[in-house]
Design an enzyme around this catalytic site. Structure first.
Site, PDB file in Angstrom:
ATOM      1  CG  HIS A 281       0.318   1.886  -9.313  1.00  0.00           C
ATOM      2  ND1 HIS A 281       0.044   1.455  -8.044  1.00  0.00           N
ATOM      3  CD2 HIS A 281      -0.768   2.604  -9.717  1.00  0.00           C
ATOM      4  CE1 HIS A 281      -1.171   1.888  -7.684  1.00  0.00           C
ATOM      5  NE2 HIS A 281      -1.678   2.585  -8.688  1.00  0.00           N
TER       6      HIS A 281
ATOM      7  CG  ASP B 110      -2.058   0.954   1.129  1.00  0.00           C
ATOM      8  OD1 ASP B 110      -2.292   1.491   0.020  1.00  0.00           O
ATOM      9  OD2 ASP B 110      -2.741   1.181   2.148  1.00  0.00           O
TER      10      ASP B 110
ATOM     11  CG  LEU C  30       8.932 -17.558  -3.389  1.00  0.00           C
ATOM     12  CD1 LEU C  30       8.688 -17.518  -1.877  1.00  0.00           C
ATOM     13  CD2 LEU C  30       9.398 -16.180  -3.871  1.00  0.00           C
TER      14      LEU C  30
HETATM   15  C1  FPP Z   1      -1.869   0.135  -3.335  1.00  0.00           C
HETATM   16  O1  FPP Z   1      -1.385   1.454  -3.421  1.00  0.00           O
HETATM   17  C2  FPP Z   1      -1.336  -0.644  -4.424  1.00  0.00           C
HETATM   18  C3  FPP Z   1      -2.087  -1.185  -5.430  1.00  0.00           C
HETATM   19  C4  FPP Z   1      -3.551  -1.038  -5.515  1.00  0.00           C
HETATM   20  C5  FPP Z   1      -1.460  -1.930  -6.511  1.00  0.00           C
HETATM   21  C6  FPP Z   1      -0.213  -2.667  -6.195  1.00  0.00           C
HETATM   22  C7  FPP Z   1       0.398  -3.016  -7.478  1.00  0.00           C
HETATM   23  C8  FPP Z   1       1.718  -2.984  -7.771  1.00  0.00           C
HETATM   24  C9  FPP Z   1       2.786  -2.705  -6.792  1.00  0.00           C
HETATM   25  C10 FPP Z   1       2.201  -3.225  -9.163  1.00  0.00           C
HETATM   26  C11 FPP Z   1       1.505  -4.213 -10.019  1.00  0.00           C
HETATM   27  C12 FPP Z   1       1.681  -5.617  -9.619  1.00  0.00           C
HETATM   28  C13 FPP Z   1       2.386  -6.564 -10.265  1.00  0.00           C
HETATM   29  C14 FPP Z   1       2.332  -7.978  -9.831  1.00  0.00           C
HETATM   30  C15 FPP Z   1       3.254  -6.242 -11.395  1.00  0.00           C
HETATM   31  P1  FPP Z   1      -2.438   2.637  -3.549  1.00  0.00           P
HETATM   32  O2  FPP Z   1      -2.473   3.065  -4.980  1.00  0.00           O
HETATM   33  O3  FPP Z   1      -3.752   2.227  -2.982  1.00  0.00           O
HETATM   34  O4  FPP Z   1      -1.753   3.729  -2.669  1.00  0.00           O
HETATM   35  P2  FPP Z   1      -2.478   4.971  -1.973  1.00  0.00           P
HETATM   36  O5  FPP Z   1      -3.343   4.397  -0.886  1.00  0.00           O
HETATM   37  O6  FPP Z   1      -1.330   5.776  -1.451  1.00  0.00           O
HETATM   38  O7  FPP Z   1      -3.254   5.673  -3.040  1.00  0.00           O
END
Ligand code: FPP
Length: 235
Positions: free
Chosen positions: A30, A13, A124
């Protein structure tokens, strides 16, 4: 390191907040998040963690803007294309948790092929939650068990923890020992609801793109010092 968790689940997150802090588009948060993810996977594989489950895209994430959804879908494709050779070489076994049929066709094809290519690997176990919801996973398991009862394969009274676990995406894997959610938010957000029953939880106050392997090592040490009683008392 003493006492490593067998199964670690991570809610990555804070990508959006990281992008905002750096005055960048959310998609770039991201993208930076993928770098952290790559390092954590590599380290987990090197130290012999058995299972790593990552929350990449929830069933609720479709509610985000079309631009953000499309950026995430693009990153998923890029990730599998660029990492699959190394992951396979490291003997990593990939399992997708979630409704793959509900993904765009290219993404569905790519993740299925990564899963098939690595299915006999012995290193893994990497679970990637895509189009995933914990409540939906439990309902899906109930429905599968109902089908088996109707077919006469099992009786209602046979249903126990072991039979139930066989219908989850994590079938054959240990339950989660450690949940890490970055960014300081303290919620489960519909992730692995059944599997988290006795998990230890850590909420590092750092946004996911800033989460490093050193921080991960510290979190593993903190886990090693926890006294887990599973509802019982210390001997
Ligand atoms: C939460 O941060 C994160 C996500 C919803 C996406 C996580 C995805 C990745 C790290 C990359 C894609 C995955 C792969 C497997 C390649 P948020 O956007 O909710 O953060 P915020 O709460 O600060 O807005």
């Amino acid at each position: 390191m003493s006492h490593l968790p067998r199964h670690i689940a991570i809610i990555m997150d804070g990508n959006g907040r990281w992008a905002k802090q750096h005055k960048l588009a959310t998609a770039l948060g991201h993208r930076k998040g993928v770098e952290s993810l790559r390092e954590i996977i590599r380290y987990s594989s090197d130290v012999g963690i058995a299972v790593l489950s990552l929350y990449a895209f929830s069933t609720e994430n479709w509610k985000r803007s079309p631009e953000e959804v499309s950026a995430l879908m693009g990153l998923i494709l890029d990730f599998f294309h660029s990492e699959i050779d190394e992951l396979d070489a490291k003997d990593v076994r990939i399992r997708i948790m979630g409704d793959v049929d509900g993904l765009p066709e290219k993404q569905a094809r790519t993740v299925r092929s990564a899963q098939e290519r690595t299915e006999n690997n012995k290193g893994l176990q990497l679970n990637i939650a895509l189009n995933y919801g914990g409540q939906a996973e439990i309902l899906r398991a109930i429905s599968a068990l109902c089908e088996k009862v109707i077919k006469g394969d099992i009786k209602c009274q046979d249903i126990d923890d072991a039979l139930f676990q066989q219908e989850l995406y994590t079938a054959g894997q240990p339950m989660v020992d450690l949940l890490i959610r970055t960014s300081g938010e303290m919620r489960i957000s519909n992730f692995l609801l059944y599997q988290l029953a006795y998990a230890e939880m850590l909420f590092p106050q750092v946004l996911w793109p800033d989460y490093t392997v050193d921080m991960f090592k510290k979190d593993l040490e903190t886990f090693g010092g926890r006294d887990r009683r599973y509802g019982g008392r210390k001997a």
